[in-house]
Design an enzyme around this catalytic site. Structure first.
Site, PDB file in Angstrom:
ATOM      1  N   CYS A  46       0.821  -1.208   0.000  1.00 50.55           N
ATOM      2  CA  CYS A  46       0.000   0.000   0.000  1.00 50.55           C
ATOM      3  C   CYS A  46       0.857   1.261   0.000  1.00 50.55           C
ATOM      4  O   CYS A  46       2.039   1.238   0.317  1.00 50.55           O
ATOM      5  CB  CYS A  46      -0.836   0.066   1.288  1.00 50.55           C
ATOM      6  SG  CYS A  46      -2.178  -1.113   1.357  1.00 50.55           S
ATOM      7  N   CYS A  50      -2.999   5.033   2.433  1.00 49.10           N
ATOM      8  CA  CYS A  50      -4.107   4.106   2.176  1.00 49.10           C
ATOM      9  C   CYS A  50      -5.138   4.157   3.308  1.00 49.10           C
ATOM     10  O   CYS A  50      -4.785   4.131   4.480  1.00 49.10           O
ATOM     11  CB  CYS A  50      -3.585   2.682   2.040  1.00 49.10           C
ATOM     12  SG  CYS A  50      -4.918   1.506   1.703  1.00 49.10           S
ATOM     13  N   ARG A  75       1.318  -7.976  -3.798  1.00 59.13           N
ATOM     14  CA  ARG A  75       0.436  -7.460  -4.839  1.00 59.13           C
ATOM     15  C   ARG A  75      -0.108  -6.090  -4.446  1.00 59.13           C
ATOM     16  O   ARG A  75      -0.292  -5.821  -3.256  1.00 59.13           O
ATOM     17  CB  ARG A  75      -0.736  -8.431  -5.049  1.00 59.13           C
ATOM     18  CG  ARG A  75      -0.350  -9.687  -5.833  1.00 59.13           C
ATOM     19  CD  ARG A  75      -1.450 -10.738  -5.786  1.00 59.13           C
ATOM     20  NE  ARG A  75      -1.666 -11.221  -4.418  1.00 59.13           N
ATOM     21  CZ  ARG A  75      -2.809 -11.085  -3.753  1.00 59.13           C
ATOM     22  NH1 ARG A  75      -3.855 -10.495  -4.301  1.00 59.13           N
ATOM     23  NH2 ARG A  75      -2.932 -11.555  -2.514  1.00 59.13           N
ATOM     24  N   CYS A  77      -2.486  -3.034  -3.557  1.00 58.60           N
ATOM     25  CA  CYS A  77      -3.781  -2.909  -2.887  1.00 58.60           C
ATOM     26  C   CYS A  77      -4.801  -2.340  -3.874  1.00 58.60           C
ATOM     27  O   CYS A  77      -4.485  -1.469  -4.677  1.00 58.60           O
ATOM     28  CB  CYS A  77      -3.594  -1.979  -1.687  1.00 58.60           C
ATOM     29  SG  CYS A  77      -5.103  -1.336  -0.982  1.00 58.60           S
ATOM     30  N   CYS A  80      -5.810   1.718  -2.525  1.00 61.04           N
ATOM     31  CA  CYS A  80      -4.936   2.883  -2.737  1.00 61.04           C
ATOM     32  C   CYS A  80      -4.167   2.798  -4.054  1.00 61.04           C
ATOM     33  O   CYS A  80      -3.462   3.736  -4.421  1.00 61.04           O
ATOM     34  CB  CYS A  80      -3.985   3.063  -1.563  1.00 61.04           C
ATOM     35  SG  CYS A  80      -2.852   1.683  -1.322  1.00 61.04           S
TER      36      CYS A  80
HETATM   37 ZN   LIG Z   1      -3.929   0.196   0.215  1.00 61.49          ZN
END
Ligand SMILES: [Zn+2]
Length: 357
Positions: A46, A50, A75, A77, A80
């Site tokens: 993130c 976020c 991976r 988010c 955000c």
């Molecule tokens: Zn995020």
């Protein structure tokens, strides 16, 4: 043989991790772009801002770039979208281009917003959030940059003034004083791409470490041992090229040490600081505190036009990289208590005593 990025990519230092964790808890949008955090339990990474629930500290990892996060299997988010350029950043970038090309015209926010393709409220909000300054202030900074460039190219002051649309010389001096050497950059990215040289000198308050780039002084630390101070410098700029200086800025060091000993400034020191817009405002305000006097954190907050930001002012003082030159030691608590000082409260006390004398 081991492969993998940890051999090439500098790790986020413990000191930086502590700062990044604070920015994460605060959802500080000014830190967006400076680092990303990954959550081990979900394998999601993130931006600092976020809105999602905060992870536990022990489940959190920090990365300088999204590539590092993705190489380690994290991976992006979905909330955000850390792998995309935020809309507000794009708006500020476009606006900066418009402002730069129309530097001679009077600043007209509505016209800039029209060219960027957003309404003025969206433009102002993007600026406040991403740059921490108004479109007008950015226009002024860009104008000053052009002015400096013209002088550099050998133009006379009057010609440069005329070309940059300043009405009178005094206005330029007011502004150049306020902007001198302060890069209106965003959060530092571990000093990525910076070449820093350093040297240490003795003073009656212990060791003084002075570090500089080719543009000016970037760090002034005080402490008991040079090795410890050098470690702090490396911790602050894990991605910079740091090497010892061989006498090239002896005059700057001499000036700084004489200020430590309580002398009045004798020469201007060029500064090269990476700062958020808010830090820059606070540090400029600190430079206006006359020698031999003090201010409170609330007074500084009022002076930068943000009376409620007392704690943010205290944080900006605590993160001042150039002690002495930006005299953060002249800020005390309202009850007269000296409050903290990164380089030790007894040094702060002695500095103030000397300046009062
Ligand atoms: Zn995020």
């Amino acid at each position: 043989m081991r492969t993998g990025i940890e051999q090439i990519e500098p790790r986020v230092s413990p000191g930086a991790e502590a700062r990044y964790w604070q920015a994460t808890l605060a959802r500080d949008s000014r830190a967006d772009g400076a680092f990303f955090f990954g959550v081990k339990s979900t394998q999601i990474y993130c931006r600092p801002s976020c809105p999602a629930r905060r992870p536990l500290r022990k489940n959190t990892l920090f990365f300088f770039t999204k590539q590092e996060a993705e190489l380690q299997g994290f991976r992006p988010c979905r909330r955000c979208k850390p792998n995309e350029i935020p809309a507000a950043v794009r708006i500020v970038q476009r606006a900066a281009q418009v402002l730069q090309s129309e530097i001679d015209d009077a600043m007209n926010v509505a016209a800039v917003a029209r060219k960027v393709g957003v309404n003025t409220d969206v433009l102002r909000r993007a600026f406040r959030q991403q740059a921490g300054l108004t479109p007008k202030e950015l226009a002024a900074a860009l104008r000053l940059k052009k002015f400096k460039k013209l002088l550099h190219e050998g133009n006379s002051i009057t010609d440069a003034l005329y070309a940059t649309g300043y009405g009178s010389a005094s206005r330029v001096y007011e502004r150049s004083d306020a902007h001198l050497g302060m890069t209106p950059a965003t959060y530092q990215k571990g000093g990525n791409g910076m070449k820093i040289r350093y040297t240490t000198a003795k003073s009656s308050l212990g060791e003084v470490l002075v570090a500089a780039t080719e543009r000016g002084v970037s760090a002034v630390y005080l402490g008991d041992g040079g090795a410890k101070l050098l470690e702090e410098l490396r911790d602050e700029y894990p991605r910079a090229e740091i090497s010892p200086e061989k006498g090239g800025f002896a005059q700057w060091v001499e000036e700084i040490v004489s200020r430590v000993e309580g002398s009045a400034p004798r020469r201007e020191l060029p500064l090269d600081l990476q700062a958020t817009a808010f830090q820059r405002r606070v540090w400029q305000e600190l430079q206006r505190i006359p020698r031999g006097t003090t201010r409170t954190y609330s007074q500084i907050a009022r002076a930068v036009g943000n009376p409620r930001a007392v704690r943010a002012v205290a944080r900006a003082c605590a993160t001042n990289p150039v002690s002495i030159v930006v005299p953060c030691h002249r800020v005390v608590r309202a009850d007269g208590n000296l409050a903290g000082y990164r380089w030790g409260i007894s040094r702060k006390e002695k500095l103030l005593e000397r300046e009062h004398a």
